[in-house]
Design a protein around this motif. Structure first.
Motif, PDB file in Angstrom:
ATOM      1  N   UNK A 110       0.574  -1.392  -0.137  1.00 44.45           N
ATOM      2  CA  UNK A 110      -0.302   0.162   0.098  1.00 44.45           C
ATOM      3  C   UNK A 110       0.601   0.904   0.340  1.00 44.45           C
ATOM      4  N   UNK A 111       2.489   1.346   0.222  1.00 47.77           N
ATOM      5  CA  UNK A 111       2.621   2.207  -0.449  1.00 47.77           C
ATOM      6  C   UNK A 111       3.250   2.523  -1.579  1.00 47.77           C
ATOM      7  N   UNK A 112       2.933   1.395  -2.214  1.00 45.77           N
ATOM      8  CA  UNK A 112       3.034   2.085  -3.896  1.00 45.77           C
ATOM      9  C   UNK A 112       1.995   3.220  -4.212  1.00 45.77           C
ATOM     10  N   UNK A 113       1.760   3.847  -5.204  1.00 40.83           N
ATOM     11  CA  UNK A 113       0.803   4.081  -5.671  1.00 40.83           C
ATOM     12  C   UNK A 113       0.569   3.535  -7.065  1.00 40.83           C
ATOM     13  N   UNK A 114      -0.512   2.342  -6.717  1.00 37.37           N
ATOM     14  CA  UNK A 114      -0.912   1.730  -7.937  1.00 37.37           C
ATOM     15  C   UNK A 114      -2.091   2.336  -8.920  1.00 37.37           C
ATOM     16  N   UNK A 115      -1.784   3.150  -9.982  1.00 34.74           N
ATOM     17  CA  UNK A 115      -2.531   4.305 -10.341  1.00 34.74           C
ATOM     18  C   UNK A 115      -3.264   3.325 -11.930  1.00 34.74           C
ATOM     19  N   UNK A 116      -3.425   2.081 -12.252  1.00 38.25           N
ATOM     20  CA  UNK A 116      -2.888   1.969 -12.951  1.00 38.25           C
ATOM     21  C   UNK A 116      -3.457   3.147 -14.731  1.00 38.25           C
ATOM     22  N   UNK A 117      -2.917   3.223 -15.482  1.00 37.72           N
ATOM     23  CA  UNK A 117      -3.684   4.193 -16.733  1.00 37.72           C
ATOM     24  C   UNK A 117      -2.800   3.955 -18.094  1.00 37.72           C
ATOM     25  N   UNK A 118      -4.175   4.087 -18.891  1.00 36.17           N
ATOM     26  CA  UNK A 118      -3.731   4.004 -20.731  1.00 36.17           C
ATOM     27  C   UNK A 118      -3.536   5.299 -21.165  1.00 36.17           C
ATOM     28  N   UNK A 119      -2.461   5.685 -21.825  1.00 39.65           N
ATOM     29  CA  UNK A 119      -1.999   7.034 -21.933  1.00 39.65           C
ATOM     30  C   UNK A 119      -1.671   6.345 -23.314  1.00 39.65           C
ATOM     31  N   UNK A 120      -1.244   7.931 -24.804  1.00 35.40           N
ATOM     32  CA  UNK A 120      -1.183   8.077 -25.543  1.00 35.40           C
ATOM     33  C   UNK A 120       0.316   8.783 -25.585  1.00 35.40           C
ATOM     34  N   UNK A 121       1.225   8.346 -25.978  1.00 35.11           N
ATOM     35  CA  UNK A 121       2.777   9.478 -26.381  1.00 35.11           C
ATOM     36  C   UNK A 121       2.624   8.950 -28.125  1.00 35.11           C
ATOM     37  N   UNK A 122       2.154  10.815 -28.559  1.00 38.58           N
ATOM     38  CA  UNK A 122       2.006  10.315 -29.818  1.00 38.58           C
ATOM     39  C   UNK A 122       0.806   9.221 -30.345  1.00 38.58           C
ATOM     40  N   UNK A 123       1.161   8.677 -31.177  1.00 40.38           N
ATOM     41  CA  UNK A 123      -0.057   7.858 -30.812  1.00 40.38           C
ATOM     42  C   UNK A 123       0.256   6.395 -31.063  1.00 40.38           C
ATOM     43  N   UNK A 124       1.211   6.250 -30.282  1.00 41.65           N
ATOM     44  CA  UNK A 124       1.846   4.830 -29.514  1.00 41.65           C
ATOM     45  C   UNK A 124       0.872   4.569 -28.053  1.00 41.65           C
ATOM     46  N   UNK A 125      -0.185   3.575 -27.722  1.00 41.07           N
ATOM     47  CA  UNK A 125      -0.736   3.546 -26.688  1.00 41.07           C
ATOM     48  C   UNK A 125       0.390   3.011 -26.114  1.00 41.07           C
ATOM     49  N   UNK A 126       0.318   3.157 -24.899  1.00 41.64           N
ATOM     50  CA  UNK A 126       0.931   2.751 -23.758  1.00 41.64           C
ATOM     51  C   UNK A 126       0.175   2.270 -22.387  1.00 41.64           C
ATOM     52  N   UNK A 127       0.853   1.316 -21.854  1.00 37.32           N
ATOM     53  CA  UNK A 127       0.025   0.764 -20.602  1.00 37.32           C
ATOM     54  C   UNK A 127       0.714   0.875 -19.438  1.00 37.32           C
ATOM     55  N   UNK A 128       0.483   1.487 -18.918  1.00 36.03           N
ATOM     56  CA  UNK A 128       1.568   1.231 -17.069  1.00 36.03           C
ATOM     57  C   UNK A 128       0.789   1.547 -15.577  1.00 36.03           C
ATOM     58  N   UNK A 129       1.549   1.105 -14.663  1.00 35.06           N
ATOM     59  CA  UNK A 129       0.245   0.661 -13.978  1.00 35.06           C
ATOM     60  C   UNK A 129       0.732   1.516 -12.287  1.00 35.06           C
ATOM     61  N   UNK A 130       2.268   1.769 -12.333  1.00 35.57           N
ATOM     62  CA  UNK A 130       2.277   2.807 -11.038  1.00 35.57           C
ATOM     63  C   UNK A 130       3.071   3.836 -11.119  1.00 35.57           C
ATOM     64  N   UNK A 131       2.528   4.838 -10.421  1.00 32.94           N
ATOM     65  CA  UNK A 131       3.408   6.097 -10.144  1.00 32.94           C
ATOM     66  C   UNK A 131       4.759   6.005 -10.041  1.00 32.94           C
ATOM     67  N   UNK A 132       5.630   7.037 -10.429  1.00 36.75           N
ATOM     68  CA  UNK A 132       6.687   6.838 -10.305  1.00 36.75           C
ATOM     69  C   UNK A 132       6.778   7.782  -8.913  1.00 36.75           C
ATOM     70  N   UNK A 133       7.097   7.165  -7.826  1.00 34.44           N
ATOM     71  CA  UNK A 133       7.201   8.177  -6.685  1.00 34.44           C
ATOM     72  C   UNK A 133       8.854   7.619  -5.937  1.00 34.44           C
ATOM     73  N   UNK A 134       8.636   8.096  -4.830  1.00 30.32           N
ATOM     74  CA  UNK A 134       9.722   7.822  -4.290  1.00 30.32           C
ATOM     75  C   UNK A 134       9.656   6.460  -3.636  1.00 30.32           C
ATOM     76  N   UNK A 135       8.532   5.498  -3.057  1.00 34.27           N
ATOM     77  CA  UNK A 135       8.343   4.142  -2.517  1.00 34.27           C
ATOM     78  C   UNK A 135       8.799   3.394  -4.183  1.00 34.27           C
ATOM     79  N   UNK A 136       8.098   3.957  -4.678  1.00 32.61           N
ATOM     80  CA  UNK A 136       8.411   2.677  -6.250  1.00 32.61           C
ATOM     81  C   UNK A 136       9.332   2.596  -6.379  1.00 32.61           C
ATOM     82  N   UNK A 137      10.419   4.209  -7.224  1.00 38.44           N
ATOM     83  CA  UNK A 137      11.320   4.506  -6.566  1.00 38.44           C
ATOM     84  C   UNK A 137      12.365   3.452  -6.199  1.00 38.44           C
ATOM     85  N   UNK A 138      12.585   3.894  -5.199  1.00 39.29           N
ATOM     86  CA  UNK A 138      12.924   2.280  -4.089  1.00 39.29           C
ATOM     87  C   UNK A 138      13.212   1.791  -4.313  1.00 39.29           C
TER      88      UNK A 138
END
Ligand SMILES: [Zn+2]
Length: 204
Positions: free
Chosen positions: A33-61
Motif C-alpha cells: 500500500x506504500x506504492x501508488x498503484x494507479x493503472x492508466x492507458x495513455x498515448x505518447x503521440x499515437x503510441x498506446x501505452x499501458x502503465x501501472x505505478x506512479x514513479x514516486x519515491x517508494x516505487x523508485x526505491x
C-alpha cells in the motif's frame, strides 16, 4: 513463515482472517500500500501505452533495490498480480526490450526486465541496438531526444506482426519513441507496456 520480499516482515502481518486466506502477494500489506498503484492507458503521440505505478519515491526505491542491489528475488513484485489479465490482453504480441534498459546489464549480471516479463510467457525478440559510444545518462532532456539518431533496427531480422515494447519506467519517452517510429515505418502494430510512469504522464 513467509516474509515480505521488501521489508522482510512477516508477509501476513496485519491481515484479517479473510485477507489471510486469499492473500497472494510477495509484498506485505504495508509495503504494497506504500506504492501508488494507479493503472492508466495513455498515448505518447499515437503510441498506446499501458502503465501501472506512479514513479514516486517508494516505487523508485523498490526499483532501485531490485536493479542496483542485484536483488533478483524481487522480480515478482512488479506484474505477478496482473499476469492473467496481461496474458489475455497481449497473447499474440512479441516482446521487445528498449535498448537503453540494457546499458547496465553486463555490470549487473542479470537482465532485470527479462526476469520481470518472462512470466508472461510471450515470444521475445531483440529488435534494436544502440551504437556503442552513446550514453545518455548524463545528458539533459533536449540532448536525450537526440537518441533517435543512435537507435537502429538489427539487420536481417524478421519483425513479428505485433510488437509489445516493454520497459520499467517512462520518463522522457525519447528512447521508446525512437523504437516505435522505426516499427511504425514498417507498418508493425506496436503497443507499450511500462511498469511505472513519471507524474508528467499522470491523468488528472
Ligand atoms: Zn513489507
Amino acid at each position: 513463515m513467509k516474509r515480505c520480499l521488501k521489508c522482510d516482515d512477516f508477509l501476513y502481518h496485519n491481515l484479517n482472517l479473510f485477507e489471510y486466506l486469499v492473500y497472494d502477494d510477495c509484498l506485505c500489506k504495508k509495503c504494497r500500500s506504500s506504492l501508488v498503484f494507479k493503472p492508466q492507458n495513455f498515448l505518447i503521440e499515437d503510441l498506446k501505452v499501458e502503465s501501472f505505478y506512479l514513479y514516486e519515491e517508494n516505487f523508485k526505491l523498490l526499483l532501485l533495490s531490485y536493479k542496483e542491489l542485484y536483488d533478483e528475488a524481487l522480480y515478482p513484485v512488479f506484474i505477478r498480480d496482473k499476469l492473467l489479465y496481461l496474458k489475455l490482453k497481449y497473447f499474440n504480441y512479441t516482446i521487445s526490450y528498449v535498448p537503453s534498459s540494457f546499458d547496465n546489464f553486463k555490470r549487473r549480471g542479470f537482465n532485470h526486465l527479462e526476469m520481470i516479463f518472462k512470466e508472461l510467457k510471450l515470444e521475445k525478440i531483440d529488435l534494436f541496438y544502440k551504437d556503442g559510444n552513446y550514453n545518455q545518462n548524463n545528458l539533459n532532456f533536449k540532448d536525450r531526444a537526440k537518441i533517435k539518431n543512435h537507435i537502429f533496427l538489427k539487420e536481417n531480422i524478421k519483425i513479428p506482426k505485433k510488437v509489445l515494447l516493454v520497459d520499467d519506467v517512462v520518463t522522457s519517452s525519447a528512447t521508446i519513441m525512437a523504437c516505435y517510429k522505426i516499427l511504425k515505418l514498417k507498418n508493425i502494430k506496436t503497443k507499450a507496456l511500462i511498469i511505472s510512469y513519471n507524474s508528467f504522464w499522470q491523468k488528472v
